[in-house]
Structure formats: structure tokens, C-alpha cells
Design an enzyme around this catalytic site. Structure first.
Site, PDB file in Angstrom:
ATOM      1  N   GLY A  45      -3.264   9.317   5.356  1.00 57.67           N
ATOM      2  CA  GLY A  45      -2.460   7.747   5.312  1.00 57.67           C
ATOM      3  C   GLY A  45      -1.414   7.794   4.374  1.00 57.67           C
ATOM      4  N   GLN A  50       4.657   3.484  -1.424  1.00 57.80           N
ATOM      5  CA  GLN A  50       5.105   5.986  -1.300  1.00 57.80           C
ATOM      6  C   GLN A  50       5.826   5.911  -1.303  1.00 57.80           C
ATOM      7  OE1 GLN A  50       0.610   5.994   0.165  1.00 57.80           O
ATOM      8  NE2 GLN A  50       0.965   7.051  -1.470  1.00 57.80           N
ATOM      9  N   CYS A  94      -4.316  11.676  -3.174  1.00 53.08           N
ATOM     10  CA  CYS A  94      -3.444  10.517  -2.772  1.00 53.08           C
ATOM     11  C   CYS A  94      -2.060  11.646  -2.784  1.00 53.08           C
ATOM     12  CB  CYS A  94      -3.306   9.475  -3.650  1.00 53.08           C
ATOM     13  SG  CYS A  94      -1.935   8.120  -3.325  1.00 53.08           S
ATOM     14  N   LEU A  95      -1.510  11.070  -2.292  1.00 57.89           N
ATOM     15  CA  LEU A  95       0.025  12.294  -1.647  1.00 57.89           C
ATOM     16  C   LEU A  95       0.898  11.251  -2.910  1.00 57.89           C
ATOM     17  CD1 LEU A  95       0.468  11.307   1.653  1.00 57.89           C
ATOM     18  CD2 LEU A  95       0.172  13.384   1.086  1.00 57.89           C
ATOM     19  N   HIS A 136      -7.770   1.910   0.749  1.00 57.76           N
ATOM     20  CA  HIS A 136      -6.738   3.092  -0.087  1.00 57.76           C
ATOM     21  C   HIS A 136      -5.236   2.344   0.661  1.00 57.76           C
ATOM     22  CE1 HIS A 136      -5.970   6.542  -2.524  1.00 57.76           C
ATOM     23  NE2 HIS A 136      -4.738   6.011  -1.556  1.00 57.76           N
ATOM     24  N   GLU A 137      -5.143   2.596   1.704  1.00 60.68           N
ATOM     25  CA  GLU A 137      -3.404   2.055   2.286  1.00 60.68           C
ATOM     26  C   GLU A 137      -3.811   0.672   1.960  1.00 60.68           C
ATOM     27  OE1 GLU A 137      -2.055   4.898   1.560  1.00 60.68           O
ATOM     28  OE2 GLU A 137      -3.661   6.396   2.693  1.00 60.68           O
ATOM     29  N   HIS A 140      -2.234   0.016  -1.758  1.00 60.30           N
ATOM     30  CA  HIS A 140      -0.981   0.626  -2.361  1.00 60.30           C
ATOM     31  C   HIS A 140      -0.245  -0.926  -2.078  1.00 60.30           C
ATOM     32  CE1 HIS A 140      -1.547   4.553  -3.122  1.00 60.30           C
ATOM     33  NE2 HIS A 140      -1.663   4.892  -2.375  1.00 60.30           N
TER      34      HIS A 140
HETATM   35 NI    NI Z   1      -2.363   6.609  -1.622  1.00 60.99          NI
END
Ligand code: NI
Length: 175
Positions: A45, A50, A94-95, A136-137, A140
Site C-alpha cells: 500500500g 508518502q 511501512c515504505l 494503515h494507509e 497516513h
Molecule cells: Ni505506511
């Protein structure tokens, strides 16, 4: 086009995103770039903040770890959890925090209202990993990161580990 992913502690990661009101070619091309960026980073995701854009758009594709129940790529604009139940504990990464992962507790089943890139209203019923990923997304988009879902001690330890792996990010954090 692959977009550069912002790493913690980039301040954009702690800011709330704005509602998307215009559904045009620019939005569609941004959504495609988001998906391309997520796949190239092997993520499940990705949320617009991000890549430095404070607008309410996320992409998810959990098929790499949930082949039994394929959904493919889902692009959610202005997503909102309208109901949630149950509980699941999943080790999240997480990226924006490459190299670290920690167990997070969340509702297991959610209903998410969102809009497509065409502006059509839809509902997604998600459970398990898809539910975790979407939540989670969405976090953000509210400037919330998975480390904020941990106990104070776990948060400190996870950040310490992250900074050890990424000394250049530790330097930024100290400024
Ligand atoms: Ni993340």
C-alpha cells in the site's frame, strides 16, 4: 513514473491531507504513478503523503500475500472507515520506515466508503490483511504513522532501530 518516497522524519508524514474534489486527468495520472511507485518498492500500500502530496488518495494491493482472495489494485480516494469490528494483530511495515516492522492491533473487519478516480462513490468491505493495509494507509492521510499505534516504549525502540539502519535520517531528526 516512479515517485520518490519520503522517509521518516519527513514532516509531510505528520500532516493531515485534504479532500480531493477534482477528478481529472491529472488525478488519474497521479494515481497511476502512485501504483507504479508502490509496485516498484514491493509495497502492499502507499498513501499520497508518502510521496509528498497532502491529498486523500491511497493505493493498495495485498495480492502478493493474499492470493486466495484476489482483489488486485484498489485506488481509494477520500476513504473513510464507516464501521469496524473484531481485532487483528499484524506485523506492519511501512515504505517510509524501510527495514523495521512491529506488531499493531487494529479492527479485523472494516467497511470503507471511498470514491474512484472517476469520482464514483463505492464501498469496500475488507478483512484480514486487506483491512489492516487500508487502515494503515488511511492513517497516513491523517498524519498518523504505524509507530504512533505502538506503546511508548515500542515506538522508541522501533525508531532507534530505524535510525540505526538509516543514519542519514537520524541526522535529520536531530536538527
Ligand atoms: Ni505506511
Amino acid at each position: 513514473m516512479i515517485l520518490p518516497i519520503r522517509l521518516w522524519p519527513d514532516p509531510v508524514l505528520t500532516k493531515p491531507s485534504s479532500t480531493i474534489e477534482v477528478f481529472d486527468d491529472e488525478l488519474r495520472s497521479f494515481a497511476e504513478n502512485m501504483a507504479e511507485t508502490m509496485y516498484s518498492a514491493n509495497g502492499l500500500g502507499l498513501a499520497a503523503p508518502q510521496v509528498g502530496e497532502l491529498r486523500r488518495l491511497i493505493v493498495v494491493d495485498v495480492d502478493p500475500i493474499d492470493q486466495e482472495n484476489p482483489h488486485g489494485l484498489i485506488t481509494l480516494i477520500n476513504p473513510r472507515v464507516s464501521s469496524a469490528k473484531g481485532q487483528i494483530i499484524w506485523e506492519e511495515g511501512c515504505l517510509s520506515f524501510p527495514g523495521v516492522a512491529e506488531k499493531v492491533k487494529r479492527p479485523n473487519q472494516v467497511v470503507v466508503e471511498y470514491q474512484t478516480v472517476e469520482g464514483e462513490r463505492r464501498e469496500l468491505r475488507a478483512e484480514g490483511i486487506l483491512s489492516v493495509c487500508v487502515q494503515h494507509e488511511i492513517d497516513h492521510l491523517n498524519g498518523v504513522n504505524f509507530i504512533d499505534r505502538l506503546s511508548r516504549l515500542k515506538r522508541t525502540l522501533t525508531l532507534r532501530e530505524f535510525y540505526k539502519l538509516h543514519p542519514e535520517q537520524a541526522k535529520i531528526a536531530k536538527k
